[in-house]
Scaffold this active site. Structure first.
Site, PDB file in Angstrom:
ATOM      1  N   GLU A 118       5.170 -14.178  -9.394  1.00  0.00           N
ATOM      2  CA  GLU A 118       4.824 -14.857  -8.077  1.00  0.00           C
ATOM      3  C   GLU A 118       3.983 -13.746  -7.463  1.00  0.00           C
ATOM      4  O   GLU A 118       4.117 -12.855  -7.111  1.00  0.00           O
ATOM      5  CB  GLU A 118       6.351 -15.058  -7.223  1.00  0.00           C
ATOM      6  CG  GLU A 118       6.984 -16.080  -7.894  1.00  0.00           C
ATOM      7  CD  GLU A 118       6.771 -17.495  -7.582  1.00  0.00           C
ATOM      8  OE1 GLU A 118       5.607 -17.674  -7.150  1.00  0.00           O
ATOM      9  OE2 GLU A 118       7.429 -18.218  -8.091  1.00  0.00           O
ATOM     10  N   LYS A 162      14.521  -3.492  -9.072  1.00  0.00           N
ATOM     11  CA  LYS A 162      13.859  -2.603  -8.385  1.00  0.00           C
ATOM     12  C   LYS A 162      12.790  -2.891  -7.261  1.00  0.00           C
ATOM     13  O   LYS A 162      12.117  -3.821  -7.458  1.00  0.00           O
ATOM     14  CB  LYS A 162      12.719  -1.728  -9.320  1.00  0.00           C
ATOM     15  CG  LYS A 162      12.047  -0.596  -9.001  1.00  0.00           C
ATOM     16  CD  LYS A 162      10.923  -0.334  -9.648  1.00  0.00           C
ATOM     17  CE  LYS A 162       9.487  -0.630  -8.828  1.00  0.00           C
ATOM     18  NZ  LYS A 162       9.439  -0.472  -7.833  1.00  0.00           N
ATOM     19  N   CYS A 182       2.442 -13.819   1.318  1.00  0.00           N
ATOM     20  CA  CYS A 182       1.751 -14.506   0.321  1.00  0.00           C
ATOM     21  C   CYS A 182       1.234 -15.889   0.590  1.00  0.00           C
ATOM     22  O   CYS A 182       0.079 -16.341   0.315  1.00  0.00           O
ATOM     23  CB  CYS A 182       2.682 -14.374  -0.908  1.00  0.00           C
ATOM     24  SG  CYS A 182       4.076 -15.427  -0.569  1.00  0.00           S
ATOM     25  N   GLU A 216      -7.849 -11.510  -0.571  1.00  0.00           N
ATOM     26  CA  GLU A 216      -6.587 -11.568   0.158  1.00  0.00           C
ATOM     27  C   GLU A 216      -6.403 -10.457   0.981  1.00  0.00           C
ATOM     28  O   GLU A 216      -6.065  -9.178   0.524  1.00  0.00           O
ATOM     29  CB  GLU A 216      -5.495 -11.576  -0.897  1.00  0.00           C
ATOM     30  CG  GLU A 216      -4.060 -11.948  -0.246  1.00  0.00           C
ATOM     31  CD  GLU A 216      -2.682 -11.553  -1.229  1.00  0.00           C
ATOM     32  OE1 GLU A 216      -3.055 -10.721  -2.232  1.00  0.00           O
ATOM     33  OE2 GLU A 216      -1.785 -12.313  -0.892  1.00  0.00           O
TER      34      GLU A 216
HETATM   35  P1  NAD Z   1       2.291  -4.841  -5.832  1.00  0.00           P
HETATM   36  O1  NAD Z   1       2.254  -5.447  -7.118  1.00  0.00           O
HETATM   37  O2  NAD Z   1       1.642  -3.333  -5.376  1.00  0.00           O
HETATM   38  O3  NAD Z   1       3.866  -4.197  -5.990  1.00  0.00           O
HETATM   39  C1  NAD Z   1       5.168  -5.166  -6.149  1.00  0.00           C
HETATM   40  C2  NAD Z   1       5.943  -4.352  -7.105  1.00  0.00           C
HETATM   41  O4  NAD Z   1       5.452  -4.212  -8.231  1.00  0.00           O
HETATM   42  C3  NAD Z   1       6.468  -3.073  -6.316  1.00  0.00           C
HETATM   43  O5  NAD Z   1       8.054  -2.802  -6.464  1.00  0.00           O
HETATM   44  C4  NAD Z   1       5.748  -1.927  -7.321  1.00  0.00           C
HETATM   45  O6  NAD Z   1       6.532  -0.817  -7.270  1.00  0.00           O
HETATM   46  C5  NAD Z   1       5.877  -2.651  -8.333  1.00  0.00           C
HETATM   47  N1  NAD Z   1       4.771  -2.087  -9.509  1.00  0.00           N
HETATM   48  C6  NAD Z   1       3.784  -1.603  -9.236  1.00  0.00           C
HETATM   49  N2  NAD Z   1       2.944  -1.486 -10.407  1.00  0.00           N
HETATM   50  C7  NAD Z   1       3.686  -1.537 -11.701  1.00  0.00           C
HETATM   51  C8  NAD Z   1       3.516  -1.847 -12.991  1.00  0.00           C
HETATM   52  N3  NAD Z   1       2.388  -1.237 -13.397  1.00  0.00           N
HETATM   53  N4  NAD Z   1       4.484  -2.291 -13.509  1.00  0.00           N
HETATM   54  C9  NAD Z   1       5.552  -2.763 -13.265  1.00  0.00           C
HETATM   55  N5  NAD Z   1       5.843  -2.753 -11.697  1.00  0.00           N
HETATM   56  C10 NAD Z   1       4.880  -2.038 -10.872  1.00  0.00           C
HETATM   57  O7  NAD Z   1       2.519  -5.591  -4.621  1.00  0.00           O
HETATM   58  P2  NAD Z   1       2.887  -5.344  -3.272  1.00  0.00           P
HETATM   59  O8  NAD Z   1       1.709  -4.736  -2.427  1.00  0.00           O
HETATM   60  O9  NAD Z   1       4.160  -4.863  -2.863  1.00  0.00           O
HETATM   61  O10 NAD Z   1       3.019  -6.903  -2.690  1.00  0.00           O
HETATM   62  C11 NAD Z   1       1.943  -7.601  -1.931  1.00  0.00           C
HETATM   63  C12 NAD Z   1       1.326  -8.728  -2.793  1.00  0.00           C
HETATM   64  O11 NAD Z   1       2.549  -9.423  -3.386  1.00  0.00           O
HETATM   65  C13 NAD Z   1       0.455  -9.651  -2.264  1.00  0.00           C
HETATM   66  O12 NAD Z   1      -0.621  -9.899  -3.144  1.00  0.00           O
HETATM   67  C14 NAD Z   1       1.196 -11.079  -1.983  1.00  0.00           C
HETATM   68  O13 NAD Z   1       0.389 -12.061  -2.025  1.00  0.00           O
HETATM   69  C15 NAD Z   1       2.134 -11.067  -3.070  1.00  0.00           C
HETATM   70  N6  NAD Z   1       3.311 -11.679  -2.887  1.00  0.00           N
HETATM   71  C16 NAD Z   1       3.452 -12.856  -3.609  1.00  0.00           C
HETATM   72  C17 NAD Z   1       4.481 -13.959  -3.418  1.00  0.00           C
HETATM   73  C18 NAD Z   1       4.853 -15.057  -3.898  1.00  0.00           C
HETATM   74  O14 NAD Z   1       5.714 -15.544  -3.971  1.00  0.00           O
HETATM   75  N7  NAD Z   1       3.804 -15.404  -4.820  1.00  0.00           N
HETATM   76  C19 NAD Z   1       5.430 -13.284  -2.193  1.00  0.00           C
HETATM   77  C20 NAD Z   1       5.278 -12.276  -1.740  1.00  0.00           C
HETATM   78  C21 NAD Z   1       4.354 -11.479  -1.789  1.00  0.00           C
END
Ligand code: NAD
Length: 478
Positions: free
Chosen positions: A245, A172, A279, A376
């Site tokens: 991640e 997803k 990230c 962040e």
């Molecule tokens: P997010 O956690 O809001 O969403 C990520 C995904 O999770 C989306 O597909 C969302 O629909 C889904 N999601 C949200 N709530 C959920 C739940 N309760 N259960 C299951 N799925 C759910 O993150 P974002 O805002 O899309 O991304 C930004 C974050 O991602 C930042 O904190 C960034 O640092 C991190 N990030 C980390 C890496 C890494 O490799 N460590 C890489 C890129 C981004």
């Protein structure tokens, strides 16, 4: 309302799937809808999981060389559609051309390189009579959940190893950036057997259904630390394996012997690449007091040469913030800095729009406990921080719940290395940053994650260990 693109479909059991309910994908540069996106129902998720489960026996029994060949072909199909992907990625994510080229090129390369990987059966004991072998077997159906900053690349980081290892998948994308992933799913239908890779689109609720699903054996998630906690809790119901991640608040430490002028460009991109929606962006830059003023000035001078705008326009270096939720978060963070009288060396004021544009903002030595240092930002708001000595800066760099990555910059490489060896993070770069490889392990310390991606260690996360002990002397009664 007319939209730029017509239909995007989900891929369930190798077939296109639409949905009665839809939502719009928005271009963050102008806030106009680009396309309608299917919002998967619970029944559609059930179909996707059933398809993945049904495809698993044949796929896991397919010879590794054949699975590798098909995953490499996924790279070919991305490459063959490079221009379409670049345009689509810029429209849905906002990033400018150079960034989109990097992501699409990387997605193709990752498929091809991960396709070369193999986890061999290891013989750990063999005395001629008795052998102990450790095999790696696939898990079953894997659930992938991805964020909106590098939508295609981060999906590929999951899809390629999951499939090479013999699993099937339901993935997803983020509801903010579903289009490239849906398009990729459409292109895979002629390559992969039905049901091996299912792409479903929807909101956070769909993500939660995936993490709760009893037939899904593992969740591979990239996103925020807050969501990572929820996923860990939800996955515990059926003891799913998890790879998380998560977020970071990466420090960059600039030692006093750097060439200030040359460093300004490096540090700028270390912090602001992908409009700092990265990230592993350098999110706190610690500069030695001897060069602080000079470095800050050089950084601001360089920043003034960088063009922020619509990624589709020629000459744009940095695009907008990807979505209104993140845009609001950044407005709030800037308001906090203003209320606390932080000194802005550049930026800070958001224009009228349209588009979720935040100017490149550099803040001069705010207090260490201020929100702009501790949180962040995930956007182009960067604090510069002054330090006096190494022990002090290491304490400050490590004083965070995060531990994703860090960087150290200095001409005396052994001095830089001594600093690096004391930092608590999964990746430490010295005199370079943001270099990744399908063959180099990547993962966070502390609350930046659990598990790793890339390399054979990342591949191993999509497998179970199976130990086989063979005694060649079968028991006999004589
Ligand atoms: P997010 O956690 O809001 O969403 C990520 C995904 O999770 C989306 O597909 C969302 O629909 C889904 N999601 C949200 N709530 C959920 C739940 N309760 N259960 C299951 N799925 C759910 O993150 P974002 O805002 O899309 O991304 C930004 C974050 O991602 C930042 O904190 C960034 O640092 C991190 N990030 C980390 C890496 C890494 O490799 N460590 C890489 C890129 C981004």
């Amino acid at each position: 309302m007319t939209r730029f693109y017509e239909d995007f479909t989900m891929t369930i059991d190798g077939e296109p799937a639409t949905s009665d309910k839809t939502f719009d994908a928005i271009n963050p540069a102008n806030e106009k809808p680009i396309a309608q996106v299917p919002d998967a129902s619970r029944e559609q998720l059930e179909s996707a999981v059933a398809a993945a489960k049904g495809a698993f026996p044949a796929w896991s029994a397919t010879p590794l060389s054949e699975r590798q060949k098909l995953v490499a072909k996924l790279g070919d199909v991305i490459e063959a559609n490079t221009e379409d992907f670049i345009r689509l990625l810029t429209m849905e994510q906002g990033k400018a051309r150079a960034g989109a080229e990097w992501e699409i090129g990387g997605s193709a390369a990752w498929c091809r390189e991960i396709a070369k990987q193999e986890l061999k059966t290891e013989t750990v004991e063999d005395d001629g009579h008795r052998t102990v072998e450790v095999q790696r077997t696939p898990l079953g159906v894997v659930g992938g959940i991805t964020p909106w900053n590098f939508p295609l690349l981060l999906a590929i980081w999951k899809i390629a190893p999951a499939l090479v290892a013999g699993n099937t998948m339901v993935l997803k994308p983020s509801p903010y950036t579903p289009l490239c992933t849906l398009k990729f799913g459409e292109l895979t239908r002629d390559i992969l057997p039905k049901g091996v890779l299912n792409i479903v689109s929807g909101g956070n609720e769909l993500g939660a259904w995936i993490t709760q699903h009893p037939e899904i054996r593992k969740i591979s998630f990239t996103g925020s630390t807050a969501t990572g906690r929820k996923i860990m809790e939800s996955a515990s119901g059926s003891l799913k394996r998890i790879t998380l991640e998560l977020g970071g608040n990466d420090p960059a430490i600039v030692l006093p012997d750097v060439d200030v002028k040359a460093m300004a460009k490096e540090l700028f991109w270390a912090a602001f690449q992908n409009s700092a929606q990265f990230c592993v962006a350098a999110k706190r830059i610690y500069i030695h007091e001897d060069i602080y003023d000079e470095m800050a000035e050089a950084l601001v001078d360089y920043a003034k040469t960088v063009k922020v705008g619509d990624g589709l326009e020629q000459g744009t270096d940095l695009g907008p913030i990807q979505n209104s939720m993140q845009f609001d978060k950044l407005k709030n963070l800037l308001a906090d800095s203003k209320e606390n009288n932080h000194k802005f060396l550049l930026g800070g004021d958001i224009g009228a729009g349209p588009g979720y544009f935040v100017p490149v903002t550099i803040i001069d030595n705010p207090p260490e406990e201020s929100r702009v240092v501790v949180e962040e930002a995930f956007g182009p708001v960067l604090p510069l921080l002054k330090f006096k000595n190494i022990d002090e800066v290491i304490n400050r760099a490590n004083n965070t719940e995060y531990g994703l990555a860090a960087s150290v910059w200095g001409r005396d490489v052994s001095a830089a290395r001594k600093v690096a060896d004391r930092l608590e993070a999964g990746t430490i770069w010295i005199n370079e940053i943001h270099t990744f490889s399908p063959h180099v392990v990547f993962g966070g310390h502390k609350q930046s994650g659990i598990g790793v991606e890339n390399s054979l260690e990342g591949l191993a996360e999509y497998t179970n260990v199976r130990t086989v002990v063979t005694n060649r002397a079968a028991p006999t009664s004589v």
